[in-house]
Scaffold this motif. Structure first.
Motif, PDB file in Angstrom:
ATOM      1  N   PHE A 297       6.150   0.668  14.623  1.00 20.06           N
ATOM      2  CA  PHE A 297       5.639   0.817  13.100  1.00 20.06           C
ATOM      3  C   PHE A 297       4.744  -0.263  12.606  1.00 20.06           C
ATOM      4  O   PHE A 297       4.097   0.056  11.733  1.00 20.06           O
ATOM      5  N   ARG A 298       4.889  -1.321  12.848  1.00 24.24           N
ATOM      6  CA  ARG A 298       4.181  -2.519  12.348  1.00 24.24           C
ATOM      7  C   ARG A 298       2.784  -2.503  12.748  1.00 24.24           C
ATOM      8  O   ARG A 298       1.879  -2.745  11.680  1.00 24.24           O
ATOM      9  N   LEU A 299       2.525  -1.912  13.878  1.00 23.57           N
ATOM     10  CA  LEU A 299       1.185  -1.936  14.434  1.00 23.57           C
ATOM     11  C   LEU A 299       0.475  -0.637  13.599  1.00 23.57           C
ATOM     12  O   LEU A 299      -0.823  -0.781  13.060  1.00 23.57           O
ATOM     13  N   LEU A 300       1.203   0.625  13.499  1.00 22.00           N
ATOM     14  CA  LEU A 300       0.639   1.604  12.648  1.00 22.00           C
ATOM     15  C   LEU A 300       0.456   1.156  11.391  1.00 22.00           C
ATOM     16  O   LEU A 300      -0.688   1.708  11.009  1.00 22.00           O
ATOM     17  N   ASN A 301       1.359   0.371  10.754  1.00 21.19           N
ATOM     18  CA  ASN A 301       0.896   0.015   9.334  1.00 21.19           C
ATOM     19  C   ASN A 301      -0.388  -0.879   9.491  1.00 21.19           C
ATOM     20  O   ASN A 301      -1.132  -0.600   8.380  1.00 21.19           O
ATOM     21  N   LYS A 302      -0.464  -1.746  10.337  1.00 18.11           N
ATOM     22  CA  LYS A 302      -1.847  -2.535  10.413  1.00 18.11           C
ATOM     23  C   LYS A 302      -3.055  -1.564  10.250  1.00 18.11           C
ATOM     24  O   LYS A 302      -4.089  -1.815   9.725  1.00 18.11           O
ATOM     25  N   LEU A 303      -3.213  -0.609  11.265  1.00 17.47           N
ATOM     26  CA  LEU A 303      -4.211   0.374  11.288  1.00 17.47           C
ATOM     27  C   LEU A 303      -4.234   1.231  10.158  1.00 17.47           C
ATOM     28  O   LEU A 303      -5.461   1.450   9.905  1.00 17.47           O
ATOM     29  N   ILE A 304      -3.298   1.783   9.544  1.00 18.49           N
ATOM     30  CA  ILE A 304      -3.471   2.413   8.223  1.00 18.49           C
ATOM     31  C   ILE A 304      -4.404   1.540   7.263  1.00 18.49           C
ATOM     32  O   ILE A 304      -5.178   1.841   6.520  1.00 18.49           O
ATOM     33  N   LEU A 305      -3.763   0.248   7.153  1.00 18.57           N
ATOM     34  CA  LEU A 305      -4.358  -0.523   6.345  1.00 18.57           C
ATOM     35  C   LEU A 305      -5.752  -0.958   6.557  1.00 18.57           C
ATOM     36  O   LEU A 305      -6.707  -0.990   5.788  1.00 18.57           O
ATOM     37  N   GLU A 306      -6.297  -0.695   7.603  1.00 17.73           N
ATOM     38  CA  GLU A 306      -7.554  -1.001   8.248  1.00 17.73           C
ATOM     39  C   GLU A 306      -8.403   0.181   8.010  1.00 17.73           C
ATOM     40  O   GLU A 306      -9.727   0.150   8.095  1.00 17.73           O
ATOM     41  N   THR A 307      -7.810   1.442   7.837  1.00 18.12           N
ATOM     42  CA  THR A 307      -8.480   2.828   7.458  1.00 18.12           C
ATOM     43  C   THR A 307      -9.080   2.993   6.297  1.00 18.12           C
ATOM     44  O   THR A 307      -7.977   3.111   5.402  1.00 18.12           O
ATOM     45  N   ARG A 308     -10.243   3.058   5.789  1.00 20.52           N
ATOM     46  CA  ARG A 308     -10.583   3.371   4.440  1.00 20.52           C
ATOM     47  C   ARG A 308      -9.946   4.619   3.928  1.00 20.52           C
ATOM     48  O   ARG A 308      -9.918   5.664   4.317  1.00 20.52           O
ATOM     49  N   GLY A 309      -9.283   4.536   2.713  1.00 23.31           N
ATOM     50  CA  GLY A 309      -8.869   5.642   1.836  1.00 23.31           C
ATOM     51  C   GLY A 309      -7.561   5.951   2.486  1.00 23.31           C
ATOM     52  O   GLY A 309      -7.010   7.078   2.051  1.00 23.31           O
ATOM     53  N   ALA A 310      -6.881   5.339   3.598  1.00 18.56           N
ATOM     54  CA  ALA A 310      -5.734   5.934   4.002  1.00 18.56           C
ATOM     55  C   ALA A 310      -4.201   5.489   3.171  1.00 18.56           C
ATOM     56  O   ALA A 310      -3.523   6.354   3.260  1.00 18.56           O
TER      57      ALA A 310
END
Length: 759
Positions: A297-310
């Motif tokens: 879940f920590r990595l998914l959160n990182k990837l969400i933060l890196e996705t524009r508009g997510a």
């Protein structure tokens, strides 16, 4: 016609292994349900009883806490719920003659399965100090014995009052009231061993230690993540809700170390199509290593933060606190470290991310697979972070969904069964009843065992449950119980705890959910709270198994009158006669229960208020939903060792063993099996069908051993193994607990496997 109980224990050291199944329920579930029910109840009683389970005018299933839909099927029960009902409504009886024929030393040699199969307890039983066997005792004498031992204590805190999740709201409220009027907050409960981690994490982050979804939210969701949970065995009616969600367009991600039949395909026995073909439930299976969920879940959160508009920036800005610190920690998440912690591939995680980003409404469900690790609380806080990022709390079709195990375990906590009560609850109790309840914290399960072990607690009273079998570090727990001056168990059936006693012991037989409850004020009903905060009535209809049985509220009221005496201003006699008077007091003490009697009279009951869900209001210390930032943890496993999780078979509910099969996993006629990945087995030199002793390794250097487990090659996650509890509870150190919640870490036990003497 019902069958007689087994006279001897069946052989359990030669389990057979067949193919793993890939679908749950269907015709086999119906056949098994009817066979077990007929064995226990006979044909006519089976029909009369099962058709009342979970009905609006019937009784609440004594099994799991999964909620009922507003529209009920005529058969609103699952296979394991039917087993629970059958064992309670059984025609088998355990009379005083049984105890005369079976001394305690004999009972101690019997399996939990054999004990449970003997039937319903019919009389109060007393084991005198130095006696070999239980003998019948009057209720009056039983209460005198308890009062004698409590009066001899130097402090009320030398007593412990444990609660099982079967206990009704009314009984739980009275029970905690008695304990606090006595002067102690020693009120451990089964939540301490299961969802305490959920309550700790959710209270800190969203302000209430319960789930934030209703059944309708599952039906409206776009994505449901089921993590660390096996609904097909532990909450089978949940499969119907997932099937309905799938029909509405939802996708499902399953996160678990084991593939489970119920999450692969559900053959709904309520429909012809379901029986024949079934519904594939899981769209993406993430076979994670034990304890790797926080990293995922920590990595998914990182990837969400890196996705524009997510990120739902408006929600984060208006309703949350701690975002910047959390975001900084999330951005530091490392791919390589995550892949090591989880055992997943990059491709699978990226596929999960695509599904997450495509969802506007996401629900995350979880159970013991997330709550029973050292780092369980930060893991669940990370799940909350994941939902907060995209505004998935306080929105229809979205939220947190910890799935509770026992039918009223959540209600018991709501009623005040908690060793660390909130000051506001104690204030309300004091105002309503006119006494000053103790303010210092009491003992949870693990601390209660230590207090008994160290001679600091001398009286142990259990309202239901099977404490000895449910608790960790079996040898330590049993030794601790034997140091008590008095052990008391309010029970419907025999279990292991009745054979592991203090110097004196009492068994107090009680009414079950299925049975009619007649008191001085007429026929009574009780109430329960399900896993989603719905409160409803439960009315038994069967005649009691014995005229000697008392209801749980009656037991508490009579005990309180005997122990507290005339100095108590609480109207215990009135409460025993009419449970509506108890509900009137609950209405004035517990928020959300205003007009309790009026609201519970409605068919189906009522939903308790939930500020985060209902109004996006978060009653936390900051007044907002709290993002958190904790270091990522996962279990370290030395070379040549495996990480073991304890789990249930399909033929068991908690510590109650209904049979010796685990149909979905292909195990028959035995329980001492250990599931090992074939590649791990090859590296460790373990062959299918051979036997091994399981030895846990912990920092205290104590060797904890469970002997004679058959090796079963099974598609577990690499480096992970699984075996049934309570047989493997002996391997879980008493001090191996979750940070903050103190829940036993039963899902991450480092073990080595040694050749068994059986081979």
């Amino acid at each position: 016609m019902a069958s007689k109980p087994p006279k001897g224990d069946p052989v359990q050291d030669a389990p057979q292994v067949a193919e793993v199944q890939h679908a749950a329920a269907g015709l086999p579930a119906i056949g098994h349900t009817l066979r077990i029910a007929q064995q226990q109840m006979g044909v006519r009683r089976t029909a009369l009883t099962l058709l009342r389970v979970n009905q609006k005018d019937g009784f609440d299933c004594p099994g799991c806490a999964w909620p009922e839909p507003d529209h009920r099927h005529k058969a609103e029960f699952c296979e394991n719920g039917a087993k629970a009902v059958a064992e309670e409504a059984t025609l088998r009886r355990v009379t005083p003659d049984f105890f005369a024929a079976h001394p305690v030393a004999d009972l101690a040699t019997r399996s939990g399965y054999w004990l449970g199969q003997q039937g319903r307890l019919t009389h109060p039983m007393y084991l005198a100090e130095g006696a070999a066997a239980y003998e019948p005792v009057s209720w009056e004498r039983a209460f005198d014995i308890i009062a004698e031992e409590i009066a001899a204590l130097e402090s009320p805190d030398e007593s412990v009052f444990y609660t099982s999740g079967r206990t009704s709201n009314e009984a739980a409220f009275l029970y905690q009231l008695f304990a606090r009027e006595l002067g102690t907050n020693n009120l451990p409960d089964c939540s301490n061993m299961c969802h305490e981690s959920s309550g700790s994490a959710l209270t800190e982050t969203i302000g209430i230690g319960k789930g934030s979804v209703l059944l309708e939210d599952l039906y409206k969701s776009d994505l449901i993540i089921v993590a660390g949970q096996n609904p097909g065995t532990n909450h089978p009616r949940m499969l119907s809700a997932l099937e309905k969600a799938k029909r509405g367009g939802a996708k499902i991600i399953t996160v678990n170390p084991l593939p489970e039949a119920g999450m692969e395909r559900f053959k709904n026995p309520q429909t012809p199509q379901g029986m024949l073909k079934g519904t594939a439930l899981t769209d993406l299976f993430l076979q994670i290593r034990l304890g790797g969920d926080q990293a995922l879940f920590r990595l998914l959160n990182k990837l969400i933060l890196e996705t524009r508009g997510a990120v739902d920036e408006e929600f984060v800005r208006e309703h949350t606190h701690g975002y910047e610190e959390f975001a900084a920690a999330a951005r530091d998440a490392d791919w390589d470290e995550t892949l090591k912690a989880t055992g997943l591939t990059r491709e699978r995680i990226e596929e999960a991310l695509r599904m997450v980003l495509a969802s506007k409404r996401t629900v995350v469900c979880w159970a013991m697979g997330l709550t029973q690790h050292k780092h369980s609380v930060p893991t669940i806080r990370e799940v909350v972070n994941f939902l907060l990022l995209r505004g998935n709390i306080g929105r229809p079709g979205a939220g947190v969904c910890p799935v509770r195990g026992h039918s009223n375990v959540q209600g018991d906590r709501t009623m005040g069964i908690f060793e660390r009560p909130a000051p506001a609850f104690l204030d309300a109790l004091e105002k309503e009843f006119g006494f000053a309840p103790p303010r210092h914290h009491g003992l949870d399960v693990v601390r209660a065992i230590k207090a008994l072990r160290d001679g600091e607690a001398k009286v142990f009273f259990a309202m239901g449950g099977n404490f000895v079998a449910a608790s960790p570090d079996t040898d330590v727990t049993e030794s601790a119980m034997r140091r008590a001056r008095l052990t008391v168990h309010v029970s419907t059936k025999l279990n292991r705890s009745h054979a592991v006693t203090g110097a004196r012991a009492l068994i107090l037989p009680t009414l079950g959910r299925t049975e009619r409850d007649l008191q001085g004020g007429g026929e009574q009903f009780v109430t329960v709270e399900d896993s989603m905060g719905m409160v409803h009535a439960s009315r038994g209809r069967l005649e009691p198994a014995s005229k000697q049985l008392l209801s749980e509220p009656a037991i508490v009221c009579r005990l309180a009158r005997r122990v507290l005496g005339s100095e108590s201003r609480t109207p215990w006699e009135e409460f025993e006669k009419d449970y509506a008077t108890v509900r009137d007091r609950i209405a004035r003490v517990v928020p959300g229960f205003e007009d309790f009697n009026e609201k519970v009279a409605r068919p189906g009951g009522f939903a308790l208020p939930h500020a985060p869900r209902d109004e996006r209001r978060f009653p936390t210390a900051t007044g907002r939903a709290n993002f958190t930032a904790a270091p990522v943890e996962y279990p370290a496993v030395p070379e040549g060792r495996l990480l073991l999780q304890t789990l249930r078979s399909h033929d068991q509910y908690n510590t109650t063993i209904y049979g010796l099969d685990d149909r979905y996993r292909g195990i028959k006629n035995g329980r001492r099996v250990v599931l090992v990945n074939p590649d791990d087995a090859r590296e460790l030199g373990l062959a299918e069908g051979t036997y091994a002793d399981l030895v846990s390794e912990w920092q205290d250097g104590v060797e904890r051993r469970a002997d004679g487990f058959r090796i079963v090659l099974y598609p577990t996650a690499r480096g992970c193994a699984a075996a049934y509890y309570p047989e493997t509870n002996v391997l879980v150190p008493l001090d191996a607990t979750a940070d903050t919640s103190n829940t036993p870490a039963s899902k991450s036990v480092v073990v080595r496997l040694e050749q068994s003497a059986i081979d």
